[in-house]
Write a protein that holds these residues in place. Structure first.
Motif, PDB file in Angstrom:
ATOM      1  N   CYS A 273      -1.346  -5.097  -1.311  1.00 33.18           N
ATOM      2  CA  CYS A 273      -2.356  -4.061  -1.548  1.00 33.18           C
ATOM      3  C   CYS A 273      -3.373  -4.547  -2.590  1.00 33.18           C
ATOM      4  O   CYS A 273      -3.045  -4.651  -3.779  1.00 33.18           O
ATOM      5  CB  CYS A 273      -1.692  -2.786  -2.064  1.00 33.18           C
ATOM      6  SG  CYS A 273      -2.922  -1.548  -2.561  1.00 33.18           S
ATOM      7  N   PRO A 274      -4.586  -4.860  -2.152  1.00 31.61           N
ATOM      8  CA  PRO A 274      -5.582  -5.334  -3.124  1.00 31.61           C
ATOM      9  C   PRO A 274      -6.227  -4.214  -3.917  1.00 31.61           C
ATOM     10  O   PRO A 274      -7.075  -4.455  -4.778  1.00 31.61           O
ATOM     11  CB  PRO A 274      -6.617  -6.048  -2.243  1.00 31.61           C
ATOM     12  CG  PRO A 274      -6.465  -5.440  -0.898  1.00 31.61           C
ATOM     13  CD  PRO A 274      -5.080  -4.887  -0.773  1.00 31.61           C
TER      14      PRO A 274
ATOM     15  N   CYS B 264      -6.746   1.153  -1.983  1.00 27.52           N
ATOM     16  CA  CYS B 264      -7.649   0.192  -1.315  1.00 27.52           C
ATOM     17  C   CYS B 264      -9.014   0.827  -1.091  1.00 27.52           C
ATOM     18  O   CYS B 264     -10.059   0.185  -1.298  1.00 27.52           O
ATOM     19  CB  CYS B 264      -7.050  -0.278   0.014  1.00 27.52           C
ATOM     20  SG  CYS B 264      -5.700  -1.444  -0.197  1.00 27.52           S
TER      21      CYS B 264
ATOM     22  N   CYS C 283      -5.017   3.525   2.687  1.00 27.59           N
ATOM     23  CA  CYS C 283      -4.466   3.462   1.328  1.00 27.59           C
ATOM     24  C   CYS C 283      -5.514   3.965   0.319  1.00 27.59           C
ATOM     25  O   CYS C 283      -6.617   3.419   0.246  1.00 27.59           O
ATOM     26  CB  CYS C 283      -4.088   2.016   1.020  1.00 27.59           C
ATOM     27  SG  CYS C 283      -3.699   1.711  -0.699  1.00 27.59           S
TER      28      CYS C 283
ATOM     29  N   CYS D 206       0.828  -1.217   0.000  1.00 25.72           N
ATOM     30  CA  CYS D 206       0.000   0.000   0.000  1.00 25.72           C
ATOM     31  C   CYS D 206       0.861   1.265   0.000  1.00 25.72           C
ATOM     32  O   CYS D 206       0.538   2.238  -0.661  1.00 25.72           O
ATOM     33  CB  CYS D 206      -0.915   0.002   1.216  1.00 25.72           C
ATOM     34  SG  CYS D 206      -2.217  -1.241   1.116  1.00 25.72           S
TER      35      CYS D 206
HETATM   36 ZN    ZN Z   1      -3.632  -0.634  -0.608  1.00 23.87          ZN
END
Ligand code: ZN
Ligand code: ACM
Length: 567
Positions: free
Chosen positions: A306-307, A350, A347, A287
């Motif tokens: 970090c998705p 995110c 983030c 992130c």
């Molecule tokens: Zn993230």
């Protein structure tokens, strides 16, 4: 009255006789059905025979190896015939038997072995070996013992289809040879799944050709903490570079070695948490963008994948594509445990993803927890599209979980109970019974440093994986596994010490019908025969049961004393 007491006395004698008779077969896990006959069968020089048309070449090779091993120890040649003979030790395919079942009909003139599968024949051979004097496992000629086994009829099959052992090779690295030895011990206990924990904050251990820095950078840490980890306290460090990894060729070699022991290797890529080694290699996957360093302390890291960034999913899919190419296992573990959400909360990527997906906090889950659901289900779809299934630690139950996932219950048994109730398959690995990194003795100060806890062998033994699971849900419990995390385990001797003999208790939990479980019988078999087998094989094991504690100083060697180069 007199008549009654004679009957009672006769019954008592009968039951005493049957107890001692059962105990004469000191095989662990104890075969589920044994009826002892009279006399013994002498295996020295016995002829082996099998029907070459009915048995596959792998099974035939194991039979030939067994005959050769017997020749070595007895000094008398055991011939092998490729058509069935009435005499000696014969191996027959019997398709009416269950998948891993085997039967042994041992009489004075020989042994009739029957099974319907490769594993069934392997287990039959292991049982016969364990019925022989322990000196068999020394693998050298010994004419001072009688190479006999008691006459008996045995019909044996496991209670659970999944019988696993896990190993973390990330906190400390174990060589291919050491891993193979681990697999050998598993095979001796009729286990069939090796859960290989290959990625962690403190080290990435498998070569991934499309992301080479994972091992160039991520396989090594600059230092290792010394002593016990205490959350939030900075620890003394040894400042010695440590690490190692397996090439894909080595991974395939281990897969093949395991397959030849009837063991499937289930790899684990732990995500989205426990990923600091990957972040140190590719900071763009995090992130904050880093910089990150391969972790040198234990515990849980706030930095996770970090998705919010698409590159993260490309990374996961590339890694899993290579993993599925190396490991034929139907089940692939994607971890899912211990993923803090603090980075995701702060983030922008995110938060954008959360907004786009319309994820909203509710009374049970935060939006970020739902974001982990999104990761799990997206990865699951990818894995399923390749014809495989995911396994994850019980955190994956938080929120929605798509059909077809299998849950590993580790924070006690509740995850497994909940999974089964919700219609998911589950594997029971509760820390309360099956975490072999816990102390096994009350004499903690005499033991090598462990993570904590207290898990003696009798507690392991008492575990019943189906307890608390409603009858209609029990079909979802695939089986049982113990986990061995290696923060405090740096040498193969120490690894064996933590494993043995608790693994014997685990094997009876996995294999034994509840009516056959008997700690008294088990303890006797362990101390009078299994320990002798371990001595013959040169294994290190805990002697807590016979009042001895600790490891030699060599086995306790501090991890910090071993650099990556020395490994
Ligand atoms: Zn993230
Ligand atoms: C685990 O022990 N964190 C699965």
């Amino acid at each position: 009255m007199k008549k009654l007491s004679i009957i009672v006395a006769a019954l008592a004698m009968l039951s005493a006789a049957s107890c001692s008779e059962k105990a004469e077969i000191d095989v662990i896990p104890s075969p589920n059905q044994v009826s002892l006959g009279k006399g013994v069968c002498n295996l020295a020089g016995a002829t082996f025979s099998y029907d070459a048309k009915a048995l596959d070449p792998r099974t035939a090779r194991h039979i030939e190896d067994f005959a050769a091993d017997l020749f070595t120890v007895t000094g008398k040649e055991s011939k092998v015939e490729t058509s069935l003979s009435e005499e000696g030790i014969s191996f027959t395919m019997d398709k009416s038997l269950a998948d891993e079942e085997y039967t042994l009909d041992i009489t004075k003139s020989g042994i009739k072995v029957a099974a319907s599968s490769f594993n069934g024949f392997l287990y039959a051979i292991v049982t016969i070996k364990e019925m022989l004097p322990a000196a068999f496992f020394e693998g050298k000629e010994n004419t001072s013992v009688k190479w006999t086994v008691p006459c008996a009829k045995i019909d044996d099959k496991p209670r659970f289809a999944y019988r696993g052992m896990h190993l973390d090779v990330c906190r400390h690295f174990f060589t291919v040879e050491e891993v193979k030895k681990y697999l050998d011990v598993m095979a001796l206990h009729k286990m069939n799944t090796f859960h290989w924990h290959l990625t962690e904050d403190q080290g990435w251990r498998m070569e991934i050709k499309s992301w080479p820095k994972l091992t160039e950078i991520g396989a090594y840490r600059n230092s290792t903490m010394v002593g016990h980890y205490v959350d939030g306290v900075s620890e003394p460090q040894d400042s010695i570079r440590y690490g190692g990894f397996y090439t894909q060729e080595q991974l395939r070699d281990v897969v093949a070695y395991a397959a030849d022991l009837g063991i499937t290797v289930m790899p684990e890529v732990d995500l989205p948490g426990h990923m600091v080694a990957a972040l140190a290699s590719y900071p763009e996957l995090g992130c904050t963008g880093g910089p990150y360093e391969v972790r040198t302390t234990w515990g849980i890291a706030d930095d996770v994948l970090c998705p919010g960034k698409e590159i993260t999913f490309k990374f996961i899919e590339d890694v899993l594509t290579e993993v599925m190419d190396i490991f034929p296992s139907e089940y692939i573990s994607i971890g899912g445990d211990e993923c803090p959400k603090v980075r995701w909360e702060n983030c922008p990527d995110c938060q954008k993803r959360i907004k786009e997906l319309g994820l909203k906090a509710d009374s049970t889950l935060t939006a970020e927890q739902k974001l982990q659901n999104y990761v799990t289900s997206r990865v699951q779809k990818f894995v399923n599209s390749k014809g495989r299934k995911i396994v994850g630690w019980d955190e994956i139950l938080e929120g929605d979980l798509a059909e077809g996932a299998t849950v590993m219950s580790w924070r006690g048994v509740s995850g497994g109970i909940e999974a089964a109730k919700r219609g998911f398959d589950a594997i029971m690995t509760p820390n309360s019974y099956l975490y072999f990194d816990y102390y096994q003795s009350k004499e903690k100060d005499k033991e090598p440093l462990a993570i904590g806890g207290y898990l003696p062998i009798d507690t392991v033994y008492t575990y019943d994986p189906l307890k608390g699971i409603p009858a209609e849900d029990q079909k979802h419990i695939l089986g049982v596994q113990a986990n061995l995390w290696t923060e405090y385990i740096a040498t193969p001797e120490h690894l064996e010490y933590m494993l043995l003999p608790r693994m014997d208790a685990l094997s009876e939990v996995q294999w034994e019908e509840p009516s056959n479980k008997d700690f008294g019988r088990f303890e006797k078999s362990l101390t009078r025969h299994q320990f002798a087998i371990y001595d013959a094989l040169g294994y290190t094991y805990s002697k807590d049961l016979i009042g001895q504690y600790g490891l030699s100083s060599e086995g306790k060697q501090n991890p910090s004393k071993m650099s990556a180069e020395e490994k």
